[in-house]
Design an enzyme around this catalytic site. Structure first.
Site: not given
Ligand code: PEP
Ligand code: MG
Length: 746
Positions: A364, A677
């Site tokens: 993260h 993407c």
């Protein structure tokens, strides 16, 4: 051989302290130490081996072995009994060393005459610094008391090494924290940065490892632990009605702070002659050593809680690191073992670069660093122990290299690199407003990926034509609790406002696998990447999905809305998700909320299975976006998080490009809009090859738009396509060599 009792231990430490007190050169101190230990333990031999570099141990002082071999005898980590102690960080205690597993005969030391061997790791806060060895002719195993006594001594040697007690003329070691250090680590966010070290957790330095008066030290420890307990209780009181997870962590703290075992071990260390802070650090070191060996995530977490608590205790005892309001240095480069996304967001854009000792490319923190466009290097071993606050540091986020305290030649070469990058950025700025049109007139749409509010200014700055992937889970990941619907409405509203009518594709919550919400009960899955994640969670727990869909519709407030479901593996999943959208729409209509002017519902193609879905799926889905990161990991069966296999298979592998081309063909036949993407969309050479397979929309991180556009404008896609076909025809594994040759010639 005399086994050490507590009072002997204390006497030995007392003598060691005297040996340290004078201003003798470092080598003389080490010699004296080995002499004192051998004398006190009643062994013929005592030797100290210290690390020369990451891999090599060197005999730095000895009593009993051949003195000529000092600074001559070296071994690699893992080699011989000494190397084994260093490799595993564990004591080796054997009565018959020559016949023990791993024994290596070193004729220059004359050591084959010794039978018993006791090797103790010299380590400080989980960092291996060397090995302390005693040997004797008599064949016997050393008692646990003797092992303990030597562990205490090894701890003192570690502290002394850290304080630079063994440096100086003819010394065993060069001074610590002054030499240039080059670290090869892993690149996680590109870019080059120069600045000064800012340690997320300032190091506590123990200057007095040995203490004379154990009663006083015990009292200091008891008082400090009491202060710690009161502090934890106070924090618990404040958080009583707050976040459950935080409360749980505090409860664990309280459990440790009241742990009798922990206290008893520290008291015993003190009675052996250590100061209170050295006793805390000794226990902390051992907990860290265990931490590196424990596989179980829950246990690792608990050990890390204990580590945190030890740090607090050390700060109370030494009074260090408690100063608040310390200011970030100029051009701060953050150094941490690891950092959570929320903490990183707090630093925000004030940072020039980030270096993490642990961390991973997909963590993260890495996601946030990417969003903030801050160069990030992870897996930088030893950085938190090597770096001091304010040190000059250069971070190369492209190569994954860190130069700590670099010398002049490195500095000037690095600055040239930064200048070149700045020039390139200027060039990209000049084509920002231009469309990406190739020499053979193919128009490629370049969109950006986003996920945080911090990303949105890039929509203007990068020249992106819209947001092709808005990773909504980031907002869930950076919080300590599940966001409320009203908070999401406000957030999505702000995203749509900031996009000024450009299309934003919101991807619904993609959690599971590497993205674990801090406030959701973790599921213990044997293989999380293939487990309960993304749309699978959404469909099984429709409550969260409905809340998110509702928030998106309310945020759109009559404007067009694009929603995309991640990780769809079969048609049925898309159908079920679409049904949820329709139901939510109906509910919103009944409630009288304005409905989106246009609503498109797409799917991410991230598993090979979806490429083979029935025609009807391609007809029904409003658009598709290839999630290349996941698709590639499943195509090659190579974990995207696993450093060992991550780069093993090239995106330009002919089979993979053939597969992409087949997806393009299916979409062309059914008239389904298609984009790509994954991270590869932002790599110029990969982007060109993807465009050559027929992809016309690429979504990438904002900083990549300039470089990708610049290369696309230089190439002729029909030529690149021919290259790919030639490679396929020849049976080449990858298109890369051919495309590199082509690019050099244009
Ligand atoms: C992908 O898998 O390519 C993708 C864009 O999704 P994420 O990286 O968030 O899994
Ligand atoms: Mg994905």
């Amino acid at each position: 051989m005399v086994d050490s009792t507590e009072s002997e231990s204390r006497r030995l430490l007392g003598r060691l302290r005297e040996a340290m007190a004078g201003d003798a050169p470092g080598q003389a101190r080490l010699d004296k130490i080995t002499h004192l230990i051998a004398d006190s333990m009643g062994t013929e031999v005592c030797s100290v081996y210290l690390f020369r570099d990451d891999e090599t141990l060197e005999l730095c002082a000895t009593e009993g072995l051949n003195v000529e071999s000092v600074h001559q005898t070296r071994m690699r980590i893992g080699e011989g009994l000494v190397g084994r102690v260093a490799k595993y960080g564990k004591v080796v205690n054997t009565p018959d060393a020559p016949n023990a597993k791993g024994f290596r005969y070193m004729p220059e030391t004359g050591e084959e005459r010794y039978s018993s061997f006791l090797g103790i790791p010299i380590q400080r806060l989980g960092e291996m610094m060397g090995v302390l060895v005693v040997q004797s002719k008599e064949a016997r195993e050393f008692s646990s008391d003797a092992v303990y006594a030597l562990e205490v001594v090894a701890m003192v040697i570690a502290e002394m090494t850290e304080l630079g007690a063994f440096v100086g003329e003819g010394a065993a070691l060069s001074p610590l924290h002054q030499q240039p250090v080059l670290l090869h680590a892993t690149a996680a966010q590109e870019g080059a940065a120069e600045g000064h070290v800012w340690l997320h957790e300032p190091r506590v330095v123990v200057t007095n490892p040995i203490a004379e008066d154990p009663h006083r030290e015990l009292q200091r420890l008891t008082e400090a632990v009491e202060e710690l307990r009161v502090g934890v209780d106070k924090m618990l009181k404040i958080s009583e009605n707050g976040d459950k997870d935080q409360l749980q962590v505090l409860e664990t703290y309280r459990m440790f702070a009241n742990s009798k075992g922990w206290m008893r071990r520290m008291e015993e260390d003190i009675s052996r002659g250590l100061s209170a802070e050295a006793a805390v650090e000794k226990e902390q070191s051992q907990a860290r050593a265990r931490m590196s060996q424990v596989q179980d995530a829950y246990l690792r977490e608990r050990l890390s809680d204990l580590d945190d608590l030890s740090n607090r205790l050390l700060r109370i005892l030494t009074g260090q690191g408690a100063e608040t309001g310390a200011e970030l240095p100029e051009n701060p480069i953050l150094i941490a073992r690891n950092i959570g996304p929320a903490e990183l967001l707090e630093y925000g854009r004030s940072l020039r670069g980030i270096v993490l000792e642990e961390g991973s490319v997909g963590s993260h923190a890495a996601i946030v660093a990417r969003a903030l466009a801050i160069p990030l290097v992870v897996n930088a071993k030893r950085i938190t122990t090597e770096a001091l606050n304010g040190d000059h540091i250069m971070v190369d986020g492209d190569q994954g290299i860190v130069h700590l305290r670099p010398d002049e030649t490195v500095v000037s070469a690095f600055r040239d690199k930064i200048a070149m990058q700045a020039d390139a950025q200027e060039r990209y700025a000049s084509i920002r407003e231009k469309p990406a049109i190739t020499r053979d007139n193919a128009r490629i749409n370049l969109l950006m990926n986003a996920g945080l509010m911090a990303d949105l200014p890039s929509l203007e700055g990068s020249g992106a034509e819209g947001v092709g992937l808005f990773r909504t889970e980031l907002q869930f990941l950076v919080r300590n609790q599940m966001p409320k619907r009203s908070e999401l409405v406000t957030l999505y509203q702000r995203v749509l406002d900031a996009s000024h009518g450009k299309r934003v594709v919101f991807r619904t919550l993609d959690i599971g696998s590497d993205k674990v919400l801090p406030y959701m009960k973790p599921t213990d899955e044997p293989n999380p990447a293939l487990g309960w994640r993304a749309i699978r969670v959404g469909l099984d727990k429709p409550g969260i999905m409905r809340m998110q869909l509702q928030a998106l519709m309310r945020a759109a407030n009559g404007r067009p809305l694009s929603i995309m479901f991640p990780f769809v593996a079969q048609f049925e999943e898309y159908r079920a998700a679409r049904l949820e959208v329709d139901k939510t729409l109906e509910r919103e209509r009944i409630l009288g909320h304005p409905l989106p002017e246009r609503l498109e519902v797409g799917a991410m193609l991230e598993t090979p299975s979806l490429a083979f879905a029935p025609h009807k799926f391609f007809d029904e889905v409003d658009f598709l976006s290839i999630g290349g990161n996941d698709l590639k990991q499943f195509f090659f069966a190579a974990d995207r998080e696993n450093e060992r296999v991550r780069k093993r298979y090239d995106t330009l592998n002919v089979s993979f490009l053939t597969f992409i081309e087949q997806i393009v063909e299916r979409c062309v036949r059914s008239g389904t809009p298609l984009s790509f993407c994954g991270e590869d969309a932002g790599r110029p050479i990969e982007a060109v090859c993807l465009a050559a397979t027929g992809i016309r929309t690429l979504s990438m991180r904002p900083a990549s738009i300039g470089p990708v556009k610049s290369l696309l404008m230089r190439v002729d896609l029909s030529e690149v396509r021919k290259l790919i076909l030639d490679c396929r025809h020849r049976g080449d594994q990858s298109v890369r060599p051919a495309i590199m040759r082509y690019l050099r010639e244009i």
